[in-house]
Design a protein around this motif. Structure first.
Motif, PDB file in Angstrom:
ATOM      1  N   PHE A   1       0.504  -0.923  -0.180  1.00 48.89           N
ATOM      2  CA  PHE A   1      -0.195   0.105  -0.213  1.00 48.89           C
ATOM      3  C   PHE A   1       0.973   1.456   0.088  1.00 48.89           C
ATOM      4  CE2 PHE A   1      -3.318  -2.917   2.582  1.00 48.89           C
ATOM      5  CZ  PHE A   1      -3.643  -3.709   1.558  1.00 48.89           C
ATOM      6  N   GLY A   2       1.934   0.964   0.126  1.00 49.30           N
ATOM      7  CA  GLY A   2       2.895   2.340  -0.644  1.00 49.30           C
ATOM      8  C   GLY A   2       4.362   1.957   0.404  1.00 49.30           C
ATOM      9  N   ARG A   3       5.285   2.374  -0.465  1.00 54.86           N
ATOM     10  CA  ARG A   3       7.183   2.017   0.239  1.00 54.86           C
ATOM     11  C   ARG A   3       7.258   3.434   1.544  1.00 54.86           C
ATOM     12  NH1 ARG A   3       8.413  -1.997  -1.376  1.00 54.86           N
ATOM     13  NH2 ARG A   3      10.809  -1.492  -0.893  1.00 54.86           N
ATOM     14  N   GLU A   4       6.814   4.525   1.817  1.00 60.53           N
ATOM     15  CA  GLU A   4       7.390   5.623   2.042  1.00 60.53           C
ATOM     16  C   GLU A   4       7.634   4.839   3.650  1.00 60.53           C
ATOM     17  OE1 GLU A   4       4.303   7.636  -0.207  1.00 60.53           O
ATOM     18  OE2 GLU A   4       4.108   5.627   0.398  1.00 60.53           O
ATOM     19  N   GLU A   5       6.698   3.362   4.564  1.00 60.26           N
ATOM     20  CA  GLU A   5       7.386   2.952   5.685  1.00 60.26           C
ATOM     21  C   GLU A   5       9.134   2.378   5.829  1.00 60.26           C
ATOM     22  OE1 GLU A   5       3.107   3.869   5.489  1.00 60.26           O
ATOM     23  OE2 GLU A   5       4.192   3.134   4.568  1.00 60.26           O
ATOM     24  N   ILE A   6       9.080   1.745   4.570  1.00 60.10           N
ATOM     25  CA  ILE A   6      10.128   1.177   4.528  1.00 60.10           C
ATOM     26  C   ILE A   6      11.840   1.774   3.707  1.00 60.10           C
ATOM     27  CG2 ILE A   6      11.187  -0.541   2.293  1.00 60.10           C
ATOM     28  CD1 ILE A   6       8.898  -2.176   2.503  1.00 60.10           C
ATOM     29  N   GLU A   7      11.108   2.863   2.805  1.00 61.07           N
ATOM     30  CA  GLU A   7      12.348   3.783   2.468  1.00 61.07           C
ATOM     31  C   GLU A   7      12.692   5.166   3.287  1.00 61.07           C
ATOM     32  OE1 GLU A   7      10.522   4.200  -1.401  1.00 61.07           O
ATOM     33  OE2 GLU A   7      11.462   2.247  -2.127  1.00 61.07           O
ATOM     34  N   ILE A   8      11.277   5.679   4.143  1.00 64.96           N
ATOM     35  CA  ILE A   8      11.572   7.235   4.126  1.00 64.96           C
ATOM     36  C   ILE A   8      11.321   6.966   5.902  1.00 64.96           C
ATOM     37  CG2 ILE A   8      10.722   8.996   4.588  1.00 64.96           C
ATOM     38  CD1 ILE A   8       9.801   9.086   1.727  1.00 64.96           C
ATOM     39  N   LEU A   9      10.007   6.129   6.256  1.00 71.72           N
ATOM     40  CA  LEU A   9      10.378   6.735   7.706  1.00 71.72           C
ATOM     41  C   LEU A   9      11.203   5.253   8.840  1.00 71.72           C
ATOM     42  CD1 LEU A   9       6.087   6.405   8.267  1.00 71.72           C
ATOM     43  CD2 LEU A   9       7.878   8.510   8.083  1.00 71.72           C
ATOM     44  N   ALA A  10      11.298   3.854   8.628  1.00 71.15           N
ATOM     45  CA  ALA A  10      11.982   3.023   8.879  1.00 71.15           C
ATOM     46  C   ALA A  10      13.430   3.904   8.825  1.00 71.15           C
ATOM     47  CB  ALA A  10      11.789   1.829   8.353  1.00 71.15           C
ATOM     48  N   PRO A  11      14.104   3.919   7.769  1.00 70.47           N
ATOM     49  CA  PRO A  11      15.344   4.594   8.057  1.00 70.47           C
ATOM     50  C   PRO A  11      15.931   5.556   9.121  1.00 70.47           C
ATOM     51  CG  PRO A  11      14.750   4.492   5.801  1.00 70.47           C
ATOM     52  CD  PRO A  11      14.119   4.563   6.231  1.00 70.47           C
ATOM     53  N   ALA A  12      14.985   6.611   9.332  1.00 72.03           N
ATOM     54  CA  ALA A  12      14.534   8.008   9.722  1.00 72.03           C
ATOM     55  C   ALA A  12      15.006   7.205  11.262  1.00 72.03           C
ATOM     56  CB  ALA A  12      13.518   8.707   9.959  1.00 72.03           C
ATOM     57  N   VAL A  13      14.503   6.166  11.894  1.00 69.63           N
ATOM     58  CA  VAL A  13      14.324   5.718  13.295  1.00 69.63           C
ATOM     59  C   VAL A  13      15.619   4.691  13.365  1.00 69.63           C
ATOM     60  CG1 VAL A  13      12.601   3.970  14.317  1.00 69.63           C
ATOM     61  CG2 VAL A  13      11.651   5.099  12.979  1.00 69.63           C
ATOM     62  N   GLU A  14      16.082   3.897  12.244  1.00 70.64           N
ATOM     63  CA  GLU A  14      16.576   3.385  12.912  1.00 70.64           C
ATOM     64  C   GLU A  14      17.551   4.745  13.051  1.00 70.64           C
ATOM     65  OE1 GLU A  14      19.701  -0.099  10.795  1.00 70.64           O
ATOM     66  OE2 GLU A  14      18.371   1.228   9.460  1.00 70.64           O
ATOM     67  N   GLN A  15      18.001   5.241  12.424  1.00 75.11           N
ATOM     68  CA  GLN A  15      18.988   6.361  12.973  1.00 75.11           C
ATOM     69  C   GLN A  15      18.859   7.294  14.173  1.00 75.11           C
ATOM     70  OE1 GLN A  15      21.846   6.984  11.090  1.00 75.11           O
ATOM     71  NE2 GLN A  15      22.368   8.573  13.389  1.00 75.11           N
ATOM     72  N   ALA A  16      17.821   7.557  14.200  1.00 71.58           N
ATOM     73  CA  ALA A  16      17.989   8.105  15.865  1.00 71.58           C
ATOM     74  C   ALA A  16      18.101   6.920  16.913  1.00 71.58           C
ATOM     75  CB  ALA A  16      16.309   8.470  15.979  1.00 71.58           C
ATOM     76  N   ARG A  17      17.523   5.648  16.494  1.00 67.81           N
ATOM     77  CA  ARG A  17      17.690   5.097  17.905  1.00 67.81           C
ATOM     78  C   ARG A  17      19.466   5.134  17.771  1.00 67.81           C
ATOM     79  NH1 ARG A  17      13.991   1.908  19.961  1.00 67.81           N
ATOM     80  NH2 ARG A  17      14.715   0.802  20.253  1.00 67.81           N
ATOM     81  N   ALA A  18      20.159   5.521  16.674  1.00 72.32           N
ATOM     82  CA  ALA A  18      21.809   4.764  16.795  1.00 72.32           C
ATOM     83  C   ALA A  18      22.141   5.672  17.223  1.00 72.32           C
ATOM     84  CB  ALA A  18      22.106   4.968  15.836  1.00 72.32           C
TER      85      ALA A  18
END
Length: 333
Positions: free
Chosen positions: A219-236
């Motif tokens: 239903f869209g790739r924004e979660e995979i390509e945009i939001l999840a990488p931002a979360v990963e970096q923030a958690r790092a």
């Protein structure tokens, strides 16, 4: 408790701004502070006999507001002289221009350290655009003046929501949503909650954009390509953020109990649950500024302004929140 100096802009004087300011300041429950109203005395001269007949107006000049006002006194700084008469419920160019001048003066005073925080009463965005090209809201306008990266956050009754995108068309949201912008919002909320709300370890939830968080890209790739990488970096970076989480289950009590704030990709995704939960008692907070800025969670209400029936609850919470943001952790405890 310290009694901070608050610059309160009167909003569009044809709306309910002056009324809710007066009702909030005249309330016996007003939190200790030193409010200074930026605008014009005329709206309050008309309201005092009907709302607070034992109060008076003191016109202030200069930038030094350290001297306390006498009891039952509105301190007003005049920022302009409109030519046309003021009619409640009927905005006019001169008075709307004055509303913008009040915001400009508040930012100048706060940036110079002459006031401790800003509280803004409601304005009508369309009325200000002839005087400020592209005006889309207090948040963006104030941030541009101090060259800050703002985050719009609303809070009420224990719920905080923050926005990645703010006042843009819904169809523009996917294009405006980037990993960089999402990460900047996560950082801004984390920093703001630490600095202004004294949370040592903020817990954040990030909402998905698409139904069912994109259903693994169906239903869209924004979660995979945009939001999840931002979360990963923030958690790092040590930020405690979880997501993206499907929006249709994000605002249930069990999840909210584990979060200090929810971050959403677009305006209504955040504000619909917030206003259902706390309409009339919520507050708008701009994070990312060098000073606190708050406002009520509603608009000018031109339709009811002549009736003098406005509820000042949200303005009262905006004042209370601004005061709290100026306190040290020990004072606000």
């Amino acid at each position: 408790m310290n009694r901070p100096i608050l610059a309160i802009t009167l909003g569009d004087p044809a709306g309910i701004g002056p009324e809710i300011i007066l009702r909030a300041l005249a309330s016996p429950d007003l939190i200790p502070c030193r409010p200074i109203i930026l605008g014009h005395p005329a709206p309050f001269e008309a309201l005092l006999p009907r709302i607070a007949p034992d109060w008076r107006i003191l016109c202030l000049k200069g930038d030094d507001f350290s001297k306390p006002l006498p009891p039952n006194t509105l301190g007003v700084v005049t920022v302009g002289q409109p030519d046309e008469p003021l009619v409640l419920g009927s905005p006019s160019p001169g008075w709307s221009r004055l509303a913008l001048s009040a915001i400009d003066e508040a930012v100048r005073l706060a940036a110079a350290g002459n006031v401790d925080a800003i509280v803004t009463a409601p304005i009508a965005k369309a009325q200000l655009r002839p005087f400020a090209a592209g005006f889309i809201g207090h948040t963006e306008y104030i941030a541009a003046q101090v060259e800050a990266e703002p985050v719009m956050m609303l809070a009420g009754r224990g719920l905080r929501v923050a926005l990645i995108t703010t006042h843009i068309p819904l169809r523009s949201v996917p294009d405006a949503l980037t990993t960089e912008r999402t990460l900047a919002t996560i950082r801004g909320v984390d920093t703001g909650l630490r600095r202004w709300f004294h949370l040592r370890h903020p817990r954040l939830l990030l909402s998905a954009l698409n139904p069912h968080a994109g259903e693994s890209g169906q239903f869209g790739r924004e979660e995979i390509e945009i939001l999840a990488p931002a979360v990963e970096q923030a958690r790092a970076e040590g930020i405690e953020v979880t997501g993206p989480i499907s929006a249709d289950t994000l605002f249930i009590p069990q999840k909210l109990a584990l979060a200090d704030a929810v971050i959403c990709p677009y305006h209504d995704q955040a504000l619909i649950p917030l206003k259902m939960h706390a309409f009339g008692s919520a507050v708008n907070v701009t994070l990312g500024l060098p000073f606190p800025r708050t406002s009520p969670d509603h608009g000018t209400a031109f339709d009811i302004a002549p009736q003098l029936i406005a509820d000042p609850a949200s303005m009262s919470v905006a004042i209370q929140t601004a005061v709290s943001m100026t306190q040290s952790p020990q004072e606000s405890a």
